[in-house]
Scaffold this active site. Structure first.
Site, PDB file in Angstrom:
ATOM      1  N   HIS A  78       0.814  -1.223   0.000  1.00 15.28           N
ATOM      2  CA  HIS A  78       0.000   0.000   0.000  1.00 15.28           C
ATOM      3  C   HIS A  78       0.848   1.273   0.000  1.00 15.28           C
ATOM      4  O   HIS A  78       0.299   2.371  -0.172  1.00 15.28           O
ATOM      5  CB  HIS A  78      -0.933   0.026   1.213  1.00 15.28           C
ATOM      6  N   ASP A 119      -2.906 -10.396  -2.645  1.00 16.29           N
ATOM      7  CA  ASP A 119      -3.500  -9.921  -1.401  1.00 16.29           C
ATOM      8  C   ASP A 119      -4.971  -9.550  -1.634  1.00 16.29           C
ATOM      9  O   ASP A 119      -5.346  -9.129  -2.735  1.00 16.29           O
ATOM     10  CB  ASP A 119      -2.726  -8.698  -0.918  1.00 16.29           C
ATOM     11  N   HIS A 176      -6.503  -7.005  -0.607  1.00 18.71           N
ATOM     12  CA  HIS A 176      -6.601  -5.566  -0.846  1.00 18.71           C
ATOM     13  C   HIS A 176      -5.690  -5.155  -1.997  1.00 18.71           C
ATOM     14  O   HIS A 176      -4.555  -5.632  -2.095  1.00 18.71           O
ATOM     15  CB  HIS A 176      -6.231  -4.793   0.422  1.00 18.71           C
ATOM     16  N   ASP A 228      -4.835 -12.897   3.091  1.00 20.89           N
ATOM     17  CA  ASP A 228      -6.068 -12.424   3.707  1.00 20.89           C
ATOM     18  C   ASP A 228      -7.289 -12.709   2.840  1.00 20.89           C
ATOM     19  O   ASP A 228      -8.392 -12.241   3.135  1.00 20.89           O
ATOM     20  CB  ASP A 228      -5.991 -10.934   4.060  1.00 20.89           C
TER      21      ASP A 228
END
Length: 343
Positions: A159, A195, A197, A284
């Site tokens: 991120h 991931d 996200h 995740d």
């Protein structure tokens, strides 16, 4: 498979993050990496090696000097105001506000952040530079001829962009490793971000470049963090147009749907014919992850690794997210064992 790991990650242990309007104990915590390491040892994945210190030069190839200096000095600047609790921002330079770096630490903290989910603590600088060195050491070992390397990075990185942090991420470990590969002579490198996200920071760093192909399979940003990047129509700009592929997926999907996106991403990677592949390994996507909405199960991660292995590329796995702590080790190591099972 060789694992690169540093105990320095324990130096970063934020107390709270802001979720749903409440301060909540951080989901991103040291036990995450500990669980993965324990599982690697339990299944005899391979040797475990400490990282080499590469200094700041490879980090500055990806991140702006102002941002790096902010991170380096943030805690001492915070303490200078008589504070000893974790750092979290209170204001951000959003639409129609001046994009000017303030002199006050509260202003700079907001200037270089995009959320209140990345607390800075007394040990954060040491932890994040060690995490970057874990990724850099992985790419250095890959250049020696290894087929696959696991960089057990913590804190994660995908991120973080060139000049902002957020989402538990400070320095973009995967991007730093990619740039180091290119600086060492690679002509093209592909990134596969699995991931839950979207890897907004990695996309942002390479969005206008043709020497890096970015692919990401993630929760649809219309309803899922980080909300403002990760749409399917984001294809790159300038020289990078056509080298960015996002696969935003609906809440609740399982392997039957997720694997179709993986197949297409792998097709794009194979057609790109990179010299190496970097996998941003977030697990995740697991059905019991506390902050995610996909329904993959532990055996699915073995299949994921097998599919990645069939690309036949030298591959660096860089640890990202995954917050169902009891299963994070099983799922992450399943990917690596699946990869290793492909001759």
């Amino acid at each position: 498979m060789l694992t690169i790991y540093s105990d320095d990650h324990h130096l970063h242990h934020g107390k709270h993050e802001l979720i749903g309007g409440q301060f909540t104990p951080c989901f991103e915590k040291p036990s995450r990496a500990d669980m993965v390491l324990d599982r690697a040892k339990a299944v005899n994945l391979g040797a475990i090696q400490a990282p080499t210190d590469f200094g700041l030069s490879p980090i500055l190839r990806v991140h702006s000097e102002g941002f790096v200096n902010f991170l380096k000095n943030a805690w001492s600047d915070w303490q200078a105001k008589g504070r000893s609790h974790d750092m979290l921002p209170i204001a951000w330079p959003t639409r129609r506000l001046r994009q000017v770096e303030p002199t006050d630490i509260d202003g700079r903290l907001g200037y270089y952040s995009f959320d209140a989910g990345a607390p800075i603590t007394a040990g954060t600088w040491q932890a994040i530079t060690s995490s970057a060195n874990v990724a850099l050491s992985g790419q250095a070992e890959l250049r020696k001829g290894a087929r696959g390397i696991f960089s057990l990075c913590r804190p994660p990185g995908h991120h973080a962009a060139a000049d902002y942090m957020g989402g538990y991420c400070y320095l973009n470990n995967a991007a730093i490793a990619v740039q180091a590969m290119l600086d060492a002579g690679a002509k093209r490198v592909a990134v596969l971000d699995v991931d839950y996200h979207h890897g907004n920071g990695t996309q942002d760093i390479f969005y206008d470049r043709a020497d890096v192909l970015f692919t990401s399979i993630h929760g649809d940003p219309r309803f899922e963090y980080p909300y403002y990047l990760g749409f399917a129509d984001e294809k790159g700009v300038g020289a990078g147009e056509g080298f960015n592929f996002n696969y935003p997926l609906a809440s609740g999907i399982d392997w039957s749907v997720w694997s179709l996106a993986l197949a297409d991403a792998c097709r794009q990677i194979a057609e790109y014919a990179p010299d190496a592949l970097v996998v941003s390994l977030g697990v995740d996507t697991f059905k019991e992850d506390p902050i995610s909405q996909f329904k993959l199960d532990s055996p699915d991660y073995l299949r994921m690794g097998e599919i990645i292995g069939k690309l036949g590329l030298q591959t660096l796995f860089v640890m990202e997210g995954g917050y169902a702590v009891e299963e994070i080790g099983i799922n992450a190591i399943n990917v690596l064992q699946g990869f290793d099972s492909v001759a």
